[in-house]
Enzyme design. Structure first.
Site, PDB file in Angstrom:
ATOM      1  N   ASN A   1       1.168  -1.377   0.131  1.00 53.27           N
ATOM      2  CA  ASN A   1      -0.169   0.531   0.096  1.00 53.27           C
ATOM      3  C   ASN A   1       1.550   1.400   0.279  1.00 53.27           C
ATOM      4  OD1 ASN A   1      -2.087   1.706   0.126  1.00 53.27           O
ATOM      5  ND2 ASN A   1      -2.126   2.109   2.488  1.00 53.27           N
ATOM      6  N   TRP A   2       1.057   1.543  -1.120  1.00 59.20           N
ATOM      7  CA  TRP A   2       1.709   3.133  -1.200  1.00 59.20           C
ATOM      8  C   TRP A   2       1.098   4.339  -0.739  1.00 59.20           C
ATOM      9  CZ3 TRP A   2       3.679   2.744  -7.327  1.00 59.20           C
ATOM     10  CH2 TRP A   2       4.992   1.716  -7.225  1.00 59.20           C
ATOM     11  N   LYS A   3       0.141   4.484   0.025  1.00 54.07           N
ATOM     12  CA  LYS A   3      -0.700   5.423   0.241  1.00 54.07           C
ATOM     13  C   LYS A   3      -0.497   6.512  -0.659  1.00 54.07           C
ATOM     14  CE  LYS A   3       0.820   3.276   5.123  1.00 54.07           C
ATOM     15  NZ  LYS A   3       0.408   3.796   6.162  1.00 54.07           N
TER      16      LYS A   3
ATOM     17  N   HIS B   1      -9.219   0.868   5.361  1.00 56.78           N
ATOM     18  CA  HIS B   1      -8.115   1.086   5.543  1.00 56.78           C
ATOM     19  C   HIS B   1      -8.315   2.376   7.066  1.00 56.78           C
ATOM     20  CE1 HIS B   1      -3.741   2.025   6.436  1.00 56.78           C
ATOM     21  NE2 HIS B   1      -3.539   0.972   5.998  1.00 56.78           N
TER      22      HIS B   1
ATOM     23  N   GLU C   1      -6.476   4.334   8.038  1.00 58.30           N
ATOM     24  CA  GLU C   1      -6.509   5.684   7.307  1.00 58.30           C
ATOM     25  C   GLU C   1      -7.493   6.909   6.934  1.00 58.30           C
ATOM     26  OE1 GLU C   1      -2.580   5.612   5.431  1.00 58.30           O
ATOM     27  OE2 GLU C   1      -1.768   4.924   7.148  1.00 58.30           O
TER      28      GLU C   1
ATOM     29  N   GLU D   1      -5.156  -5.211  10.532  1.00 53.75           N
ATOM     30  CA  GLU D   1      -4.223  -4.042  10.342  1.00 53.75           C
ATOM     31  C   GLU D   1      -4.508  -3.463  12.402  1.00 53.75           C
ATOM     32  OE1 GLU D   1      -2.734  -2.928   6.662  1.00 53.75           O
ATOM     33  OE2 GLU D   1      -4.302  -1.739   7.148  1.00 53.75           O
TER      34      GLU D   1
ATOM     35  N   GLY E   1       3.081   1.643  11.023  1.00 53.84           N
ATOM     36  CA  GLY E   1       3.713   2.767  10.946  1.00 53.84           C
ATOM     37  C   GLY E   1       4.670   3.362  11.835  1.00 53.84           C
TER      38      GLY E   1
ATOM     39  N   SER F   1       3.492  -2.928  10.160  1.00 54.67           N
ATOM     40  CA  SER F   1       4.945  -2.603  10.684  1.00 54.67           C
ATOM     41  C   SER F   1       5.798  -4.152  10.476  1.00 54.67           C
ATOM     42  CB  SER F   1       5.355  -2.543  11.798  1.00 54.67           C
ATOM     43  OG  SER F   1       4.993  -1.189  12.015  1.00 54.67           O
TER      44      SER F   1
ATOM     45  N   GLY G   1       2.997  -1.005   4.255  1.00 55.13           N
ATOM     46  CA  GLY G   1       3.047  -0.017   4.008  1.00 55.13           C
ATOM     47  C   GLY G   1       4.602   0.159   4.074  1.00 55.13           C
ATOM     48  N   GLY G   2       5.433   1.296   4.379  1.00 53.20           N
ATOM     49  CA  GLY G   2       5.951   1.417   4.536  1.00 53.20           C
ATOM     50  C   GLY G   2       7.292   0.406   3.727  1.00 53.20           C
TER      51      GLY G   2
HETATM   52  C1  PEP Z   1      -0.556   0.431   6.142  1.00 57.44           C
HETATM   53  O1  PEP Z   1      -0.500   1.249   5.415  1.00 57.44           O
HETATM   54  O2  PEP Z   1      -2.001  -0.783   6.048  1.00 57.44           O
HETATM   55  C2  PEP Z   1       0.578  -0.530   6.966  1.00 57.44           C
HETATM   56  C3  PEP Z   1       0.686  -1.605   7.085  1.00 57.44           C
HETATM   57  O3  PEP Z   1       1.503   0.603   6.999  1.00 57.44           O
HETATM   58  P1  PEP Z   1       2.852  -0.488   7.941  1.00 57.44           P
HETATM   59  O4  PEP Z   1       3.345  -1.477   7.353  1.00 57.44           O
HETATM   60  O5  PEP Z   1       4.067   0.776   6.995  1.00 57.44           O
HETATM   61  O6  PEP Z   1       2.898  -0.286   9.350  1.00 57.44           O
END
Ligand code: PEP
Length: 254
Positions: A9-11, A96, A98, A168, A174, A214, A235-236
């Site tokens: 997920n590049w956000k 999500h 966010e 999640e 994050g 994470s 994500g990251g």
């Molecule tokens: C996400 O945004 O779905 C996510 C899991 O982010 P991260 O891996 O950075 O925690």
């Protein structure tokens, strides 16, 4: 057999040139990877061009959100499921945290978005997960159960069969603080039991439940060792080709 999914997920990261460079670097790193389905979710703006670059590859495309309304219609700023499909997306992330936290996403809008996505032939990745204060109050399972029930309300069994669930925990996204394999495993087993209640055992057996929060190259293997964890939403660590490829190839690299 549930084939694992590794989804990035590049956000709100990457311009079109950056996205195209990423894909060019990633392709050779995962060309021989057959152990999982590989999905990347760039911003809307990059979808079409990336989909052209991915033709013939083993990498699939997801969008990060979709309009609840089917359209076409007067919905300024929204992008319909049909438009996403037209741009080359085959999957879509829905609900999500966010979006729930900052953009007024509710279980009801998640439910509508899932229905729109399925009608357009997209595979929804439905995100659920509790906040830290909810976990601390002993409400983690209740929160997730409510999100699952609300998001899947009125769906048929065949629609249920199309859904991927992503657990999640908000406190893990994050933060560099992933859920322990034990916490994740417990919640994934709980989610599967809820899917069984909603759609029946055959669907529950088939439903892929991803863990997100994470996930990094150094913790993915222990998470994926858990029986009900069928992949990761990342994500990251999905933003650099090398680290994303390490996640995809975590079994080969062991
Ligand atoms: C996400 O945004 O779905 C996510 C899991 O982010 P991260 O891996 O950075 O925690």
């Amino acid at each position: 057999m549930r084939k694992p999914i590794i989804a990035g997920n590049w956000k709100m990261y990457k311009t079109i040139p950056e996205a195209l460079n990423f894909v060019q670097s990633l392709k050779p790193l995962v060309v021989a990877s057959t152990g999982c389905e590989i999905v990347i979710a760039p911003p809307f703006t990059a979808l079409k061009l990336i989909s052209l670059r991915l033709e013939g590859s083993n990498i699939e495309l997801a969008a990060q959100d979709v309009a609840a309304a089917e359209g076409p219609g007067a919905h300024t700023g929204e992008v319909s499921a049909t438009m996403l499909e037209d741009a080359g997306a085959r999957w879509v992330i829905i609900g999500h945290s966010e979006r729930r936290q900052f953009y007024c996403e509710t279980d009801d809008s998640v439910n509508k978005k899932i229905q729109s996505a399925i009608k357009a032939g997209l595979t929804p990745i439905m995100c659920v997960g509790e906040r830290l204060e909810e976990r601390d109050a002993g409400r983690a399972e209740a929160v997730v159960a409510e999100q699952l029930a609300g998001g899947t309300r009125n769906l048929t069994v065949s629609e249920g069969a199309r859904i991927i669930v992503a657990y999640e925990p908000v406190w893990a996204i994050g933060t560099g603080r992933a859920a322990t394999p034990e916490i994740a495993a417990q919640m994934h087993a709980f989610i599967r039991s809820k899917v069984r209640e909603i759609f029946g055992d055959p669907i529950a057996q088939e439903t892929r439940i991803l863990y997100g929060g994470s996930v990094k190259p150094d913790n993915i293997a222990t998470l994926m060792d858990q029986p009900d964890i069928d992949g990761a939403l990342v994500g990251g660590a999905s933003l650099e080709p090398d680290s994303f490829a390490k996640l995809v190839n975590f079994r080969e690299d062991r």
